[in-house]
Design an enzyme around this catalytic site. Structure first.
Site, PDB file in Angstrom:
ATOM      1  N   GLU A  62      -0.527  -9.270  -1.039  1.00  0.00           N
ATOM      2  CA  GLU A  62      -1.976  -9.551  -0.913  1.00  0.00           C
ATOM      3  C   GLU A  62      -2.653  -9.509  -2.276  1.00  0.00           C
ATOM      4  O   GLU A  62      -3.540 -10.322  -2.564  1.00  0.00           O
ATOM      5  CB  GLU A  62      -2.616  -8.535   0.037  1.00  0.00           C
ATOM      6  CG  GLU A  62      -2.151  -8.738   1.466  1.00  0.00           C
ATOM      7  CD  GLU A  62      -2.633  -7.647   2.406  1.00  0.00           C
ATOM      8  OE1 GLU A  62      -2.383  -6.464   2.126  1.00  0.00           O
ATOM      9  OE2 GLU A  62      -3.273  -7.980   3.420  1.00  0.00           O
ATOM     10  N   GLU A 113       4.267  -5.392   7.208  1.00  0.00           N
ATOM     11  CA  GLU A 113       3.518  -4.307   7.862  1.00  0.00           C
ATOM     12  C   GLU A 113       3.910  -4.112   9.324  1.00  0.00           C
ATOM     13  O   GLU A 113       3.856  -3.006   9.849  1.00  0.00           O
ATOM     14  CB  GLU A 113       2.004  -4.575   7.772  1.00  0.00           C
ATOM     15  CG  GLU A 113       1.410  -4.425   6.383  1.00  0.00           C
ATOM     16  CD  GLU A 113       1.446  -5.702   5.542  1.00  0.00           C
ATOM     17  OE1 GLU A 113       2.200  -6.646   5.881  1.00  0.00           O
ATOM     18  OE2 GLU A 113       0.709  -5.754   4.539  1.00  0.00           O
ATOM     19  N   ALA A 164       0.870  -1.175   0.000  1.00  0.00           N
ATOM     20  CA  ALA A 164       0.000   0.000   0.000  1.00  0.00           C
ATOM     21  C   ALA A 164       0.909   1.228   0.000  1.00  0.00           C
ATOM     22  O   ALA A 164       2.040   1.168   0.487  1.00  0.00           O
ATOM     23  CB  ALA A 164      -0.863  -0.012   1.250  1.00  0.00           C
TER      24      ALA A 164
END
Ligand code: CO8
Length: 262
Positions: A116, A136, A66
């Site tokens: 992901e 993460e 992300a």
């Protein structure tokens, strides 16, 4: 439709090829990219000439996660009200509804949301440079788009737990040994191999291809008894298709089948 963060191409043989295109940020999944990827997938799903889809980041990097610069400074309530990262029409919701097979072709980093994304595709072909990880924890959070769930199903609890707890990456060979990827190829052949695999799928009977995808996903998500029941009904249902009659007749006649529904 014009995209700013993607390149989209329909290849001869009915393959939709989507290339993530934010090289300056290692293809980090910005809100714009995630929305455009959802729109591109739905457009290829609606294109009758397309039978299978490939998502790649090219031959150097898949996606480094992300976009941390997008997320930085956001509060819990912002994410909760938006139901982030699942925003209607984005890639995560699109991948839930697309019935055509989607192959991830991964070279270089597939980290965090990038890992992901690859796992949310139907299968992963990897270059030997691929590196998968859920790092993460190092930035004080955890996977949010299915990482802890899909990685555990794909590689088992021990490896998934270690990867998510330490953020360590898994190289392509370990990923192949562990069942995370279907095959490893050299980087120069990655896109060609993914497109040629997708072309083979696109040439098959479309209703049967969709039934196979649905049945394997039932195995992945549900119980063995439920999956076997589903598979039996789907198998029986193919006998209502002209493509099934043709496939078996062609075998008996020792010729190649000509499928009507492609
Ligand atoms: N977000 C934003 N920018 C990034 C990201 C990222 N995830 N990764 C790399 N970049 C940018 C860097 O900031 C840098 O930009 P600039 O040149 O402007 O400084 C550029 O890309 C090149 O990166 P590096 O200089 O760091 O390149 P290196 O080769 O030295 O290192 C690494 C490569 C190891 C991949 C390193 O960039 C890195 O650690 N990146 C972050 C990896 C990470 O932590 N990913 C997880 C993010 S969190 C997440 O994915 C949560 C998922 C939630 C659901 C999904 C929602 C979409």
């Amino acid at each position: 439709m014009a995209y700013e963060t993607l390149l989209v191409d329909v290849r001869p043989g009915g393959v939709g090829l989507i290339t993530l295109n934010r090289p300056q940020a290692l293809n980090a999944l910005s809100a714009q990219l995630v929305r455009e990827l959802g729109a591109a997938l739905l457009a290829l799903e609606a294109d009758a000439d397309v039978g299978a889809i490939v998502i790649t980041g090219g031959t150097r990097v898949f996606a480094a996660g992300a976009d941390i610069k997008d997320m930085e400074g956001k509060a819990y309530v912002d994410l909760f009200l938006a139901d982030f990262p699942h925003v209607r029409g984005d890639v995560w919701t699109a991948l839930d509804v697309v019935r055509k097979p989607v192959i991830a072709a991964v070279a270089g980093f597939a980290l965090g949301g990038g890992c992901e994304l690859a796992m949310a595709c139907d299968f992963i072909l990897a270059a030997d440079t691929a590196k998968f990880g859920q790092p993460e924890i190092a930035i004080g959070t955890l996977p949010g788009a299915g990482g802890t769930q899909r990685l555990t199903r794909l590689v088992g609890k021990s490896k998934a737990m270690e990867m998510c707890l330490t953020g360590r990456t898994m190289d392509a060979r370990e990923a192949e040994r562990s069942g995370l990827v279907s095959r490893v190829v050299v980087p120069e052949l990655l896109i060609e191999e993914a497109v040629s695999t997708a072309t083979k799928i696109a040439a098959l009977s479309r209703p049967v291809v969709w039934a196979v995808k649905e049945a394997v996903n039932v195995a992945y998500e549900g119980s063995l008894a439920e999956g076997r029941r589903f598979e039996r009904r789907a198998f029986e249902a193919t006998f209502a298709l002209q493509d099934c009659v043709e496939g078996m007749q062609a075998f008996v006649d020792k010729r190649k089948p000509v499928f009507r529904h492609r």
